[in-house]
Scaffold this motif. Structure first.
Motif, short mmCIF file in Angstrom:
data_model
loop_
_atom_site.label_atom_id
_atom_site.label_comp_id
_atom_site.label_asym_id
_atom_site.label_seq_id
_atom_site.Cartn_x
_atom_site.Cartn_y
_atom_site.Cartn_z
N TYR A 45 0.82 -1.21 0.00
CA TYR A 45 0.00 0.00 0.00
C TYR A 45 0.86 1.26 0.00
O TYR A 45 0.49 2.27 -0.62
CB TYR A 45 -0.95 0.00 1.21
N TYR A 46 2.01 1.21 0.68
CA TYR A 46 2.90 2.38 0.65
C TYR A 46 3.50 2.57 -0.74
O TYR A 46 3.51 3.68 -1.28
CB TYR A 46 4.02 2.21 1.69
N THR A 47 4.02 1.49 -1.31
CA THR A 47 4.73 1.61 -2.58
C THR A 47 3.79 1.94 -3.75
O THR A 47 4.19 2.62 -4.69
CB THR A 47 5.50 0.32 -2.90
N THR A 48 2.55 1.46 -3.68
CA THR A 48 1.61 1.76 -4.77
C THR A 48 0.85 3.06 -4.52
O THR A 48 0.57 3.82 -5.45
CB THR A 48 0.60 0.62 -4.98
N GLY A 49 0.51 3.33 -3.25
CA GLY A 49 -0.30 4.50 -2.95
C GLY A 49 0.49 5.77 -2.72
O GLY A 49 0.05 6.86 -3.09
N VAL A 50 1.69 5.66 -2.11
CA VAL A 50 2.51 6.83 -1.80
C VAL A 50 3.67 6.98 -2.77
O VAL A 50 3.94 8.06 -3.29
CB VAL A 50 3.04 6.77 -0.35
N ALA A 51 4.37 5.86 -3.03
CA ALA A 51 5.55 5.92 -3.89
C ALA A 51 5.21 5.79 -5.38
O ALA A 51 6.07 6.03 -6.23
CB ALA A 51 6.55 4.83 -3.50
N THR A 190 -2.14 6.76 4.60
CA THR A 190 -1.45 8.00 4.25
C THR A 190 0.03 7.91 4.63
O THR A 190 0.47 6.97 5.28
CB THR A 190 -2.08 9.19 4.98
N GLU A 191 0.78 8.93 4.23
CA GLU A 191 2.21 8.99 4.55
C GLU A 191 2.43 8.98 6.07
O GLU A 191 3.32 8.29 6.58
CB GLU A 191 2.81 10.24 3.93
N ALA A 192 1.62 9.75 6.79
CA ALA A 192 1.75 9.80 8.25
C ALA A 192 1.41 8.45 8.88
O ALA A 192 2.01 8.05 9.90
CB ALA A 192 0.83 10.89 8.81
N TYR A 193 0.46 7.75 8.29
CA TYR A 193 0.09 6.40 8.76
C TYR A 193 1.31 5.49 8.76
O TYR A 193 1.61 4.82 9.75
CB TYR A 193 -1.01 5.85 7.85
N PHE A 194 2.04 5.47 7.65
CA PHE A 194 3.19 4.57 7.51
C PHE A 194 4.36 5.00 8.40
O PHE A 194 5.10 4.15 8.89
CB PHE A 194 3.62 4.51 6.05
N THR A 195 4.50 6.29 8.64
CA THR A 195 5.58 6.77 9.51
C THR A 195 5.37 6.27 10.94
O THR A 195 6.28 5.71 11.57
CB THR A 195 5.65 8.30 9.50
N GLU A 196 4.16 6.46 11.46
CA GLU A 196 3.89 6.02 12.84
C GLU A 196 3.98 4.50 12.95
O GLU A 196 4.56 3.97 13.91
CB GLU A 196 2.50 6.49 13.28
#
Length: 515
Positions: A45-51, A190-196
């Motif tokens: 989800y990070y690589t497809t949605g954010v990256a 979201t980006e903040a989701y993955f950071t936490e």
């Protein structure tokens, strides 16, 4: 000259044991790596949605890296068998592996999107490369160090109960945290989701690794390394002959690899989204359900370990594989026949109660059987020492991991390919997608069908597994007799050298007196 018995060390008795807290805390080493395994379920989800990477690109890389992961196992196993430092054989590998995991995991969820878009794919591959090395280092120790932790037939299954409890809690509260608390806080991936999420998981993994290092501190010493005083030389070309000759290793690898293949599907976040979010219509249930079935699952785990203590690990693995396969088969058929949303726990009725019971059984078994396998690897390592006279826990653990990962590496690729075939080529299904026939079949196959297949293959493999409870008692007795023979020979040699030294001193004194 007699060799005094030291509390907590190897004695001339048949078995050496560990304290209960040592077994429990060392099991956290496996949980420390499973936290990252669970967290990697969100990397798609990070690589497809954010990256901005495509579904098939990410799925293919994850599958290829899983294959690379299997290739690193022989190297790490070779290093473990060659390692002997003042900090032990296993602890340095655990620490280095966890440090690499933490660094690469944090970078993977926080920096890829900061690079130019043309470099996103390359950076992802590089981070995956180093992540795999760290993961292999720490996971191989979990399996290899079982031999020094304890060899008592009633103690080895205890690792399974702690490992199952920790991992069941991890995937239960982890899913609750990710699907309910985090989604409630951020609304979406979201980006903040993955950071936490990434910093939370990294901190917990570090804590668990420290506790595991403390637990094995008193056991990671030479006196527990198989047949003491035997200098074992291993070469890379020894791997294939060992796998080819060791039937117990072959069957355990086949059983565990198919179980891992099945559990990899169940723990993929994409599968959780399809099964709970789309088929049942309530993604938050994926976290809530884990909490609901926690106590029943722990009861299954306790009963399973007690069964293993009394009748052996092999029979326990067969019995609970049957339970898992039967429960998921019934549930699969029911969810094909009836409207899947009727199985949601909010719509209480016969179907929701059946779902609760059957899915609870299958989920508990999916946590129990991999935990049973880990102490069985120690049995296989002892069997190899019994057959060949060589203590090579690193090689045995590496061979196990190599085939295990090679088979299970296909899970992310298969999920990606299946969802791409039903129209999700650019992004994975989300909780907002409507249920279609394609999503129904893919959701059921990945969540229930592949686990059923894995358990069936495991049952067949265990029929040809030679290490029964009686056979292991015979093996431990023979290994103990061999070790006692070596210790007795060393004691006699020390006594002779001591006597010769005293005779020499007496002769020298007589000569001085005469002079």
């Amino acid at each position: 000259m007699s060799r005094p018995r030291i509390e907590g060390e190897f004695s001339r008795e048949q078995y050496h044991t560990a304290k209960l807290w040592q077994i429990a805390a060392f099991a956290l080493n496996n949980t420390a790596t499973n936290i990252f395994l669970f967290g990697m379920g969100f990397v798609t989800y990070y690589t497809t949605g954010v990256a901005g990477l495509t579904v098939m690109a990410v799925s293919t890389i994850l599958a290829l890296m899983r294959v690379f992961d299997s290739v690193t196992d022989p190297l790490i196993g070779f290093i473990i068998d060659k390692t002997e430092t003042k900090f032990g054989k296993f602890r340095p590998i655990m620490v280095f592996g966890n440090v690499i995991l933490i660094l690469t995991f944090l970078l993977m969820f926080n920096v890829i999107h900061l690079f130019p878009e043309s470099l996103h794919f390359i950076v992802f591959v590089i981070l995956q490369f180093f992540y795999i090395i760290g993961y292999t280092m720490q996971t191989t120790v979990t399996r290899a160090a079982q031999t020094v932790l304890t060899n008592h037939p009633r103690q080895r299954p205890l690792f399974s109960i702690f490992d199952a409890i920790f991992n069941l809690s991890l995937f239960t509260f982890g899913q609750l945290y990710a699907s309910q608390y985090m989604i409630g806080k951020y609304g979406d991936f979201t980006e903040a989701y993955f950071t936490e999420l990434s910093f939370t998981f990294a901190a917990i993994s570090l804590l668990f690794t420290v506790l595991a290092v403390i637990a094995i501190w008193g056991k990671d010493r030479k006196e527990f390394y198989g047949i003491e005083d035997v200098n074992v030389k291993t070469r890379f070309r020894d791997y294939w002959p060992v796998l080819k000759r060791n039937r117990a290793l072959q069957m355990l690898v086949l059983s565990a690899a198919t179980d891992k293949f099945a559990s990899m599907f169940m723990n993929q976040q994409v599968v959780q989204v399809m099964f709970f979010g789309i088929l049942i219509g309530n993604f938050a249930l994926s976290g809530q359900f884990g909490l609901i079935i926690l106590i029943p699952s722990l009861i299954v785990v306790f009963y399973g370990v007690r069964y293993a203590q009394n009748l052996g690990l092999r029979r326990a693995l067969i019995l609970f594989s049957y339970i898992g396969a039967i429960s998921f088969t019934i549930l699969f058929v029911l969810m094909l026949v009836y409207d899947t949303e009727r199985f949601a726990l909010g719509n209480w009725g016969v179907l929701s109660i059946l779902f609760l019971v059957l899915f609870s059984l299958g989920r508990a078994v999916s946590m129990l059987t991999p935990s049973i396998v880990i102490p069985m690897i120690a049995d296989v390592s002892d069997y190899e020492t019994y057959e060949s006279g060589r203590y090579i826990p690193g090689m045995i653990a590496a061979l196990f991991s190599f085939v295990d990962k090679l088979v299970s590496s296909t899970a992310p690729f298969v999920v990606g390919a299946l969802v791409a075939l039903i129209g999700f080529g650019d992004e994975f299904p989300t909780v907002t997608d409507e249920l279609t026939t394609g999503l129904l079949w893919v959701g059921l196959m990945t969540a229930l069908g592949f686990p059923i297949l894995g358990w069936i293959i495991s049952i067949i493999a265990m029929r040809f597994y030679p290490l029964t409870k009686e056979k292991m008692a015979e093996i431990q007795l023979e290994l103990n007799n061999t070790k006692n023979f070596i210790l007795d020979a060393r004691d006699r040699k020390m006594a002779e050298e001591s006597g010769a030294s005293m005779d020499g001193e007496t002769s020298e004194n007589d000569r001085n007196d005469r002079e």
